[in-house]
Design an enzyme around this catalytic site. Structure first.
Site, PDB file in Angstrom:
ATOM      1  CE1 TYR A 114       2.423  17.046  15.477  1.00 34.19           C
ATOM      2  CE2 TYR A 114       0.586  17.070  17.022  1.00 34.19           C
ATOM      3  CZ  TYR A 114       1.130  16.698  15.803  1.00 34.19           C
ATOM      4  OH  TYR A 114       0.359  15.974  14.916  1.00 34.19           O
TER       5      TYR A 114
ATOM      6  CE  LYS B 149      -2.497  15.115  13.236  1.00 38.21           C
ATOM      7  NZ  LYS B 149      -3.024  14.695  11.926  1.00 38.21           N
TER       8      LYS B 149
HETATM    9  P1  NAD Z   1       2.933  13.647   4.155  1.00 37.74           P
HETATM   10  O1  NAD Z   1       3.567  14.988   3.985  1.00 37.74           O
HETATM   11  O2  NAD Z   1       3.451  12.553   3.347  1.00 37.74           O
HETATM   12  O3  NAD Z   1       1.353  13.746   3.978  1.00 37.74           O
HETATM   13  C1  NAD Z   1       0.623  14.893   4.294  1.00 37.74           C
HETATM   14  C2  NAD Z   1      -0.405  15.060   3.189  1.00 37.74           C
HETATM   15  O4  NAD Z   1      -1.301  16.133   3.494  1.00 37.74           O
HETATM   16  C3  NAD Z   1       0.253  15.404   1.829  1.00 37.74           C
HETATM   17  O5  NAD Z   1      -0.168  14.460   0.868  1.00 37.74           O
HETATM   18  C4  NAD Z   1      -0.314  16.765   1.494  1.00 37.74           C
HETATM   19  O6  NAD Z   1      -0.501  16.955   0.101  1.00 37.74           O
HETATM   20  C5  NAD Z   1      -1.645  16.693   2.237  1.00 37.74           C
HETATM   21  N1  NAD Z   1      -2.263  18.003   2.411  1.00 37.74           N
HETATM   22  C6  NAD Z   1      -1.841  19.058   3.167  1.00 37.74           C
HETATM   23  N2  NAD Z   1      -2.682  20.101   2.994  1.00 37.74           N
HETATM   24  C7  NAD Z   1      -3.646  19.696   2.130  1.00 37.74           C
HETATM   25  C8  NAD Z   1      -4.789  20.316   1.541  1.00 37.74           C
HETATM   26  N3  NAD Z   1      -5.101  21.597   1.790  1.00 37.74           N
HETATM   27  N4  NAD Z   1      -5.560  19.592   0.703  1.00 37.74           N
HETATM   28  C9  NAD Z   1      -5.265  18.300   0.416  1.00 37.74           C
HETATM   29  N5  NAD Z   1      -4.192  17.665   0.916  1.00 37.74           N
HETATM   30  C10 NAD Z   1      -3.401  18.356   1.769  1.00 37.74           C
HETATM   31  O7  NAD Z   1       3.095  13.347   5.722  1.00 37.74           O
HETATM   32  P2  NAD Z   1       2.517  12.170   6.642  1.00 37.74           P
HETATM   33  O8  NAD Z   1       3.387  12.175   7.839  1.00 37.74           O
HETATM   34  O9  NAD Z   1       2.339  10.927   5.858  1.00 37.74           O
HETATM   35  O10 NAD Z   1       1.106  12.757   7.118  1.00 37.74           O
HETATM   36  C11 NAD Z   1      -0.112  12.066   6.943  1.00 37.74           C
HETATM   37  C12 NAD Z   1      -0.954  12.165   8.207  1.00 37.74           C
HETATM   38  O11 NAD Z   1      -0.316  11.417   9.248  1.00 37.74           O
HETATM   39  C13 NAD Z   1      -1.108  13.586   8.767  1.00 37.74           C
HETATM   40  O12 NAD Z   1      -2.415  13.728   9.278  1.00 37.74           O
HETATM   41  C14 NAD Z   1      -0.105  13.604   9.908  1.00 37.74           C
HETATM   42  O13 NAD Z   1      -0.415  14.565  10.901  1.00 37.74           O
HETATM   43  C15 NAD Z   1      -0.296  12.187  10.417  1.00 37.74           C
HETATM   44  N6  NAD Z   1       0.757  11.698  11.291  1.00 37.74           N
HETATM   45  C16 NAD Z   1       2.054  11.739  10.927  1.00 37.74           C
HETATM   46  C17 NAD Z   1       3.048  11.273  11.791  1.00 37.74           C
HETATM   47  C18 NAD Z   1       4.491  11.319  11.406  1.00 37.74           C
HETATM   48  O14 NAD Z   1       5.352  11.264  12.295  1.00 37.74           O
HETATM   49  N7  NAD Z   1       4.830  11.409  10.146  1.00 37.74           N
HETATM   50  C19 NAD Z   1       2.692  10.739  13.049  1.00 37.74           C
HETATM   51  C20 NAD Z   1       1.339  10.708  13.402  1.00 37.74           C
HETATM   52  C21 NAD Z   1       0.379  11.188  12.523  1.00 37.74           C
END
Ligand code: NAD
Length: 280
Positions: free
Chosen positions: A165, A172
């Site tokens: 990570y 984060k």
């Molecule tokens: P996802 O890939 O579906 O979503 C990530 C989003 O970030 C996408 O829509 C992408 O277009 C957007 N993005 C990236 N760079 C960008 C930019 N420059 N401008 C605008 N948008 C941008 O994945 P996800 O897992 O749904 O991620 C959403 C959030 O949840 C993130 O912050 C991620 O770190 C967090 N998260 C995810 C998990 C997991 O296991 N999937 C766990 C905890 C937290």
């Protein structure tokens, strides 16, 4: 009960049906919220337009959060729609946004942290994953109604080391500090700011982390609830946090992770032990 009825909420970070933002949109829509969406680039425009339709919305706007001018333009356009000319003497016109966005170059999320991290990788991860949350708040502060709520998505890697990570954990941690400072700053305007620290979920962003499948398999066995969480689990918590039901909660990092964060090592096989004890 539709506890988000009358609330207008912008959702940023919808990329696919697997996105956490999709689960959040689904649950907020079920609770009666009027939704608007952003998309990162033209490749995602049609997809986000189609998703938005499912949630009765035609409000979709481009916004790459690395660009201040796109953030500014987003809120200008949103204001034109949510604040019609005849109400131009007002400024407040919506009730919050969800920031479900993170990014670090793929090579940052693979291998030994000290070897993998670079100045550029560090800057990009922090800019897109942490700064962009307050950048959005700065740009729309004057447009937010009293009792608005802002929400972002974090991960346990902010608090503990997690293999691969790497620099995203630092970003984060910065995002979580951002939540507390923003909550303090915006509290006097009755605007709340919170984060959900979600357990691992298979999404596009998660697939960029090396050995992510192994993390999921580990969590399936090791959490107190003996399962991983879903985008719907996160969506329900998000809908609550952005509603007036959570009116007394701000600056909070809510873990929606089937309890994994409360354990020191996770379940270490006591299920098998207790099964064999039952047999004896
Ligand atoms: P996802 O890939 O579906 O979503 C990530 C989003 O970030 C996408 O829509 C992408 O277009 C957007 N993005 C990236 N760079 C960008 C930019 N420059 N401008 C605008 N948008 C941008 O994945 P996800 O897992 O749904 O991620 C959403 C959030 O949840 C993130 O912050 C991620 O770190 C967090 N998260 C995810 C998990 C997991 O296991 N999937 C766990 C905890 C937290």
């Amino acid at each position: 009960m539709s506890f988000l009825k009358g609330k207008r909420i912008l959702i940023a970070g919808l990329a696919s049906k697997l996105s956490i933002a999709y689960g959040i949109a689904q649950k907020m829509h079920e609770q009666g919220a009027e939704l608007a969406f952003t998309y990162q680039n033209d490749k995602l425009k049609q997809r986000v337009t189609d998703f938005a339709k499912k949630f009765n919305s035609t409000l979709i706007f481009p916004c790459d959060v690395a660009k201040d001018e796109e953030i500014k333009e987003l809120f200008k356009k949103l204001k034109e729609i949510w604040l019609p000319k005849e109400e131009a003497n007002k400024t407040n016109c919506f009730d919050g946004f969800v920031h479900s966005i993170a990014y670090a170059p793929k090579e940052q999320l693979d291998g030994d942290y000290v070897d993998a991290v670079t100045r550029e990788g560090f800057n990009i991860a922090h800019d897109i994953s942490a700064y962009s949350f307050v950048a959005m708040a700065k740009a729309c502060r004057a447009m937010l109604n009293p009792n608005s709520a802002l929400l972002t998505l974090s991960y346990l890697g902010a608090e503990r080391t997690i293999t691969n990570y790497n620099v995203m954990g630092l970003a984060k941690a910065s995002l979580e500090a951002n939540v507390r400072y923003m909550a303090d700053s915006l509290g006097p305007d009755a605007i709340r700011v919170n984060a959900i620290s979600a357990g691992p979920i298979r999404t596009l962003a998660a697939s960029g982390i090396k050995d992510f499948k192994k993390m999921l398999a580990h969590c399936e066995k090791c959490t107190p609830l003996r399962r991983t969480v879903t985008i719907e689990d996160v969506g329900n918590a998000a809908a609550f946090l952005c509603s007036d039901l959570a009116g007394g909660i701000t600056g909070e990092i809510l873990h929606v992770d089937a309890g994994f964060n409360i354990t020191a090592m996770g379940n270490m096989g006591n299920d098998e032990l207790s099964q064999s004890a039952k047999k004896e």
